[in-house]
Structure formats: structure tokens, C-alpha cells
Motif scaffolding. Structure first.
Motif, PDB file in Angstrom:
ATOM      1  N   UNK A   1       1.486  17.460  -3.088  1.00 14.65           N
ATOM      2  CA  UNK A   1       1.268  16.820  -4.387  1.00 14.65           C
ATOM      3  C   UNK A   1       2.251  15.654  -4.556  1.00 14.65           C
ATOM      4  N   UNK A   2       3.511  15.903  -4.201  1.00 18.46           N
ATOM      5  CA  UNK A   2       4.524  14.843  -4.340  1.00 18.46           C
ATOM      6  C   UNK A   2       4.208  13.653  -3.442  1.00 18.46           C
ATOM      7  N   UNK A   3       3.668  13.948  -2.233  1.00 12.69           N
ATOM      8  CA  UNK A   3       3.344  12.856  -1.301  1.00 12.69           C
ATOM      9  C   UNK A   3       2.300  11.928  -1.927  1.00 12.69           C
ATOM     10  N   UNK A   4       1.197  12.543  -2.471  1.00 15.96           N
ATOM     11  CA  UNK A   4       0.157  11.677  -3.054  1.00 15.96           C
ATOM     12  C   UNK A   4       0.670  10.964  -4.301  1.00 15.96           C
ATOM     13  N   UNK A   5       1.563  11.622  -5.046  1.00 11.77           N
ATOM     14  CA  UNK A   5       2.146  10.995  -6.243  1.00 11.77           C
ATOM     15  C   UNK A   5       2.979   9.778  -5.831  1.00 11.77           C
ATOM     16  N   UNK A   6       3.746   9.975  -4.755  1.00 13.87           N
ATOM     17  CA  UNK A   6       4.580   8.880  -4.252  1.00 13.87           C
ATOM     18  C   UNK A   6       3.688   7.701  -3.818  1.00 13.87           C
ATOM     19  N   UNK A   7       2.583   8.033  -3.083  1.00 11.68           N
ATOM     20  CA  UNK A   7       1.688   6.968  -2.612  1.00 11.68           C
ATOM     21  C   UNK A   7       1.077   6.223  -3.800  1.00 11.68           C
ATOM     22  N   UNK A   8       0.564   6.975  -4.755  1.00 11.42           N
ATOM     23  CA  UNK A   8      -0.187   6.344  -5.851  1.00 11.42           C
ATOM     24  C   UNK A   8       0.739   5.690  -6.887  1.00 11.42           C
ATOM     25  N   UNK A   9       1.813   6.392  -7.257  1.00 14.27           N
ATOM     26  CA  UNK A   9       2.662   5.883  -8.344  1.00 14.27           C
ATOM     27  C   UNK A   9       3.719   4.895  -7.842  1.00 14.27           C
ATOM     28  N   UNK A  10       4.317   5.182  -6.669  1.00 13.38           N
ATOM     29  CA  UNK A  10       5.399   4.302  -6.205  1.00 13.38           C
ATOM     30  C   UNK A  10       4.870   3.167  -5.334  1.00 13.38           C
ATOM     31  N   UNK A  11       3.975   3.507  -4.379  1.00 12.74           N
ATOM     32  CA  UNK A  11       3.477   2.470  -3.468  1.00 12.74           C
ATOM     33  C   UNK A  11       2.233   1.768  -4.013  1.00 12.74           C
ATOM     34  N   UNK A  12       1.602   2.356  -5.028  1.00 13.01           N
ATOM     35  CA  UNK A  12       0.397   1.805  -5.669  1.00 13.01           C
ATOM     36  C   UNK A  12      -0.770   1.692  -4.696  1.00 13.01           C
ATOM     37  N   UNK A  13      -0.962   2.728  -3.878  1.00 12.58           N
ATOM     38  CA  UNK A  13      -2.121   2.751  -2.985  1.00 12.58           C
ATOM     39  C   UNK A  13      -2.797   4.120  -3.042  1.00 12.58           C
ATOM     40  N   UNK A  14      -4.105   4.098  -2.830  1.00 13.57           N
ATOM     41  CA  UNK A  14      -4.835   5.369  -2.723  1.00 13.57           C
ATOM     42  C   UNK A  14      -5.083   5.746  -1.261  1.00 13.57           C
ATOM     43  N   UNK A  15      -4.458   5.042  -0.357  1.00 14.73           N
ATOM     44  CA  UNK A  15      -4.621   5.352   1.073  1.00 14.73           C
ATOM     45  C   UNK A  15      -3.781   6.586   1.432  1.00 14.73           C
ATOM     46  N   UNK A  16      -4.285   7.748   1.068  1.00 17.44           N
ATOM     47  CA  UNK A  16      -3.559   8.996   1.350  1.00 17.44           C
ATOM     48  C   UNK A  16      -4.488   9.901   2.140  1.00 17.44           C
ATOM     49  N   UNK A  17      -4.003  10.498   3.178  1.00 15.20           N
ATOM     50  CA  UNK A  17      -4.835  11.438   3.922  1.00 15.20           C
ATOM     51  C   UNK A  17      -3.968  12.584   4.433  1.00 15.20           C
ATOM     52  N   UNK A  18      -4.631  13.523   5.118  1.00 14.02           N
ATOM     53  CA  UNK A  18      -4.000  14.818   5.393  1.00 14.02           C
ATOM     54  C   UNK A  18      -4.466  15.271   6.771  1.00 14.02           C
ATOM     55  N   UNK A  19      -3.553  15.735   7.610  1.00 20.04           N
ATOM     56  CA  UNK A  19      -3.924  16.030   9.000  1.00 20.04           C
ATOM     57  C   UNK A  19      -4.948  17.154   9.096  1.00 20.04           C
ATOM     58  N   UNK A  20      -5.004  18.076   8.129  1.00 21.57           N
ATOM     59  CA  UNK A  20      -5.923  19.202   8.224  1.00 21.57           C
ATOM     60  C   UNK A  20      -7.366  18.778   8.059  1.00 21.57           C
ATOM     61  N   UNK A  21      -7.595  17.546   7.567  1.00 24.35           N
ATOM     62  CA  UNK A  21      -8.975  17.063   7.343  1.00 24.35           C
ATOM     63  C   UNK A  21      -9.546  16.451   8.628  1.00 24.35           C
ATOM     64  N   UNK A  22      -8.684  16.192   9.624  1.00 23.81           N
ATOM     65  CA  UNK A  22      -9.143  15.457  10.808  1.00 23.81           C
ATOM     66  C   UNK A  22      -9.948  16.355  11.723  1.00 23.81           C
TER      67      UNK A  22
END
Ligand code: SF4
Ligand code: SF4
Ligand code: SF4
Length: 361
Positions: free
Chosen positions: A340-361
Motif C-alpha cells: 500500500x505504501x509503495x503505491x501511495x509513494x508512486x501516486x502521491x510523491x512521484x505523481x505516476x500511476x505506473x505501479x505494478x507487482x511481480x505476482x501479476x506477471x
């Protein structure tokens, strides 16, 4: 209790039972301890070891409680004199076949069994106060198998209960082992009697966890006795399934991992990584502080220095190429909260929705 309900009497007490229940399941559900060696939950009872025999009023012989269905108005005795005598005989026969050199089993030599103190046969010998000296010893025909990195197979301690075969074939459905040969040559075999490493075995260790004696043992270079370890329940960190495990810890060192029984999602089962992949925890090669690469060489750095460097570099990239030039790849090996913190960091701090997760591959 309703009058027409199915009822069974065990040791003088009346219990209700459901259709398809055995004497053993009714007894255990009601806190009555009937010992077993071959019985493995979630598999079809084989009645192979006969330790669970009980006296049933009116029956001509003792009945294996694991495979005898409970019946209406049945009267059962679980510790009567004939039952105890039969169990003592079975234990004596098992102790005298092969190499049961723990104290209760016979000679108590220096080369004592690795599972001493954590062995069902040894516990039963103590419970029924018998030793392995009543019958002449019979030697095993087969040498131990030591040539894989995970499991020791010591045929001299195998009591041919068949639990490993059921664990492999019925629980894990790996079908790597079976009961081979016949009579006094009977042996648990893999792939037409090859070594485990040359068979379909995936080294999940389900058979080791199921073995009630010292015939299948985890290979570990660190030697300690079971009673000297603390069991700590935790969640396996290898993937997102979240298997429940017990870490067996001796002086802050993990010496063994077992699956936590009877709890979801794994109900005691594990894969090779979860069960055997714990060496990294105490590895001296493990990274314990950040490293920064300069001129092709790594040097140690403080967390503050490393985090400032990463933050500065990400800021530069964002400034120069825009937020969507950055992507964040997360991991199934961290917790939901960390993800949750990782996606928050991506969206709120880096301002990107480019977030993914190794379990989806
Ligand atoms: S397998 Fe059990 S009974 Fe046999 S030597 Fe080891 S501890 Fe003793
Ligand atoms: S380690 Fe797993 S696959 Fe291999 S024999 Fe045991 S249960 Fe079967
Ligand atoms: S290896 Fe262990 S589980 Fe398998 S038959 Fe022998 S004693 Fe039973």
C-alpha cells in the motif's frame, strides 16, 4: 441427546456421531486419545499399523479405529487390557526391526537418532513402557540415501506406515513415491527405486513432515535437539500465498521450518522454498547496510545518504522527463501494508500511476 440420534459408547460415555465418522474421529472429537502411527488426516485410512486398535463389544477381534465406521449402539473400549497388550506387542515388533537405537528403542548408542524426543514411536514406547529387546533385531536391507541437498532417507528407521506415500500422492498429488517390493524386502521407492534426486520429487518435504519417526529427516548442517528449539509461528515471505509456518529457532538461529498444521491457507503443506530455503537468514553474505556504486565499485553508505541519493535521482528524472517516465515495481514478498505504501509513494510523491507487482506477471 435426541432418542433416534446415532450414538456410540466409548469407555462408558455416550457420544453422538455423524454418518461417515470412524471410531477414531468420534473419539478424537471428544478428547479421547487413541494413538496412531499410520493415520494421516485428509487421506483415506489404511489401517496399516494397527496401533489404533480398540475393543468393540461383540466383535471377534480388535478393530482398527481409524478405518472402522462408528455404528449405532456400538460399545468401544480404547485402553482395555487386550488393547494395551496388542499395542505393546506392535511397538516391540517395530522397535526390533531396523535400527531404533534411541534409549527406549534398545542400545542408546552415541549415534542416537536425529529425531530422538520428537518421534511418535519413541513416545508410544514410553507410554506403554516397552523396549526393543523382546525380539531378535532384524537388519535393514537398504543403506541410507544422503545424496540430495534437502532430505535424508534412513530406511533402517522406516516402520512402513505409508504416511509419506499418502502425503506425497494424496495431499500434494506429486506421485513421486510408492510402496515397492514385498514382504521383508518392502521399501518406500521413488521412480522404480531410484534416488529421490532422480525422480519426480519436487522436494516439498510433505513426506518429511508426515513421517512419524526418524526415517525422513531434514538435512541440516546445524545440529540441535528438537526440545532445545523454540517454535515461532509466522508467515512465509517467499510469495503472496501467505503460507503459515513454524520457525524452529535455537539461540536466534532458524534451524528448521515446518508448515503450521490445521490453519489456512496451506494446512501444513509447503513448497521447497518455504520449507528448505531459510539458509539466507543467517548467511554472512547477507546485505545488512546500503551500498552505493561509484566508479564501478560498491561502497558502504548510511541509510540517510542512500535515501537522499535515490530521492535526488528520482527528482531529476521527473523534472527532466516527466512523472510518467518513472515506473514502480513492487513485490509479493512484502506485506500488504508495505505494498500500500509503495503505491501511495508512486501516486502521491512521484505523481505516476505506473505501479505494478511481480505476482501479476
Ligand atoms: S526412529 Fe524413533 S524409535 Fe527409532 S531410533 Fe529414532 S527416536 Fe528411537
Ligand atoms: S519431498 Fe514432496 S514430492 Fe518429494 S517425495 Fe516427499 S512429498 Fe513427494
Ligand atoms: S519413511 Fe516414514 S512415513 Fe514413510 S513409510 Fe517409512 S516411517 Fe512411514
Amino acid at each position: 441427546m435426541a432418542e433416534n440420534q446415532n450414538q456410540i459408547t466409548i469407555n462408558g460415555h455416550v457420544y453422538a456421531f455423524e454418518q461417515d465418522e470412524t471410531i477414531l474421529t468420534v473419539a478424537r472429537r471428544n478428547g479421547i486419545d487413541i494413538p496412531t502411527l499410520c493415520y494421516l488426516e485428509k487421506t483415506i485410512p489404511t489401517g496399516a499399523c494397527r496401533i489404533c486398535v480398540v475393543e468393540v463389544k461383540g466383535a471377534r477381534s480388535l478393530m482398527p479405529s481409524c478405518s472402522t465406521p462408528a455404528a449405532k449402539n456400538m460399545i468401544v473400549f480404547t485402553e482395555s487390557a487386550p488393547v494395551v497388550e496388542a499395542r505393546r506387542l506392535i511397538i516391540q515388533l517395530l522397535l526390533s526391526s531396523g535400527n531404533h537405537n534411541c534409549d527406549i528403542g534398545g542400545s542408546g548408542t552415541e549415534d542416537c537418532c536425529p529425531v530422538c524426543g520428537a518421534c511418535t514411536l519413541q513416545d508410544l514406547a514410553y507410554r506403554y513402557q516397552v523396549k526393543g529387546d523382546r525380539f531378535p533385531k532384524t537388519d535393514t536391507l537398504y543403506p541410507p540415501e544422503l545424496n540430495n541437498p534437502f532430505i535424508i532417507r534412513d530406511f533402517s528407521r522406516c516402520i512402513l506406515c505409508g504416511r509419506c506415500v499418502q502425503a506425497c500422492n494424496e495431499v500434494q498429488v506429486n506421485n513421486a513415491i510408492s510402496i515397492g517390493y514385498r514382504g521383508s524386502s518392502t521399501k518406500i521407492i521413488a521412480a522404480g527405486d531410484r534416488h529421490l534426486k532422480d525422480s519426480d520429487c519436487v522436494f516439498c518435504g510433505e513426506c518429511v513432515q508426515a513421517c512419524p519417526v526418524g526415517a525422513l529427516v531434514e538435512k541440516s548442517t546445524y545440529k540441535t535437539r528438537e526440545w532445545k528449539t523454540k517454535k515461532i509461528r509466522t508467515t512465509c515471505s517467499y510469495c503472496g500465498v501467505g503460507c503459515q509456518i513454524n520457525l524452529h529457532v535455537h539461540y536466534n538461529r532458524v534451524v528448521k521450518v515446518t508448515g503450521a498444521e490445521n490453519v489456512p491457507p496451506n494446512f501444513g503443506s509447503l513448497c521447497v522454498k518455504g520449507r528448505f530455503g531459510y539458509d539466507f537468514i543467517n548467511s554472512p553474505d547477507r546485505l545488512t547496510e546500503p551500498l552505493i556504486k561509484e566508479n564501478g565499485e560498491f561502497r558502504k553508505a548510511s541509510w540517510d545518504e542512500a535515501l537522499s541519493l535515490v530521492a535526488g535521482k528520482l527528482g531529476e528524472i521527473k523534472e527532466k522527463h516527466g512523472s510518467d517516465s518513472i515506473g514502480v515495481l513492487s513485490s509479493a514478498r512484502i506485506t500488504n501494508e508495505e505494498n500500500y505504501l509503495v503505491q501511495k509513494f508512486a501516486r502521491a510523491a512521484l505523481k505516476t500511476n505506473n505501479v505494478d507487482h511481480c505476482a501479476r506477471l
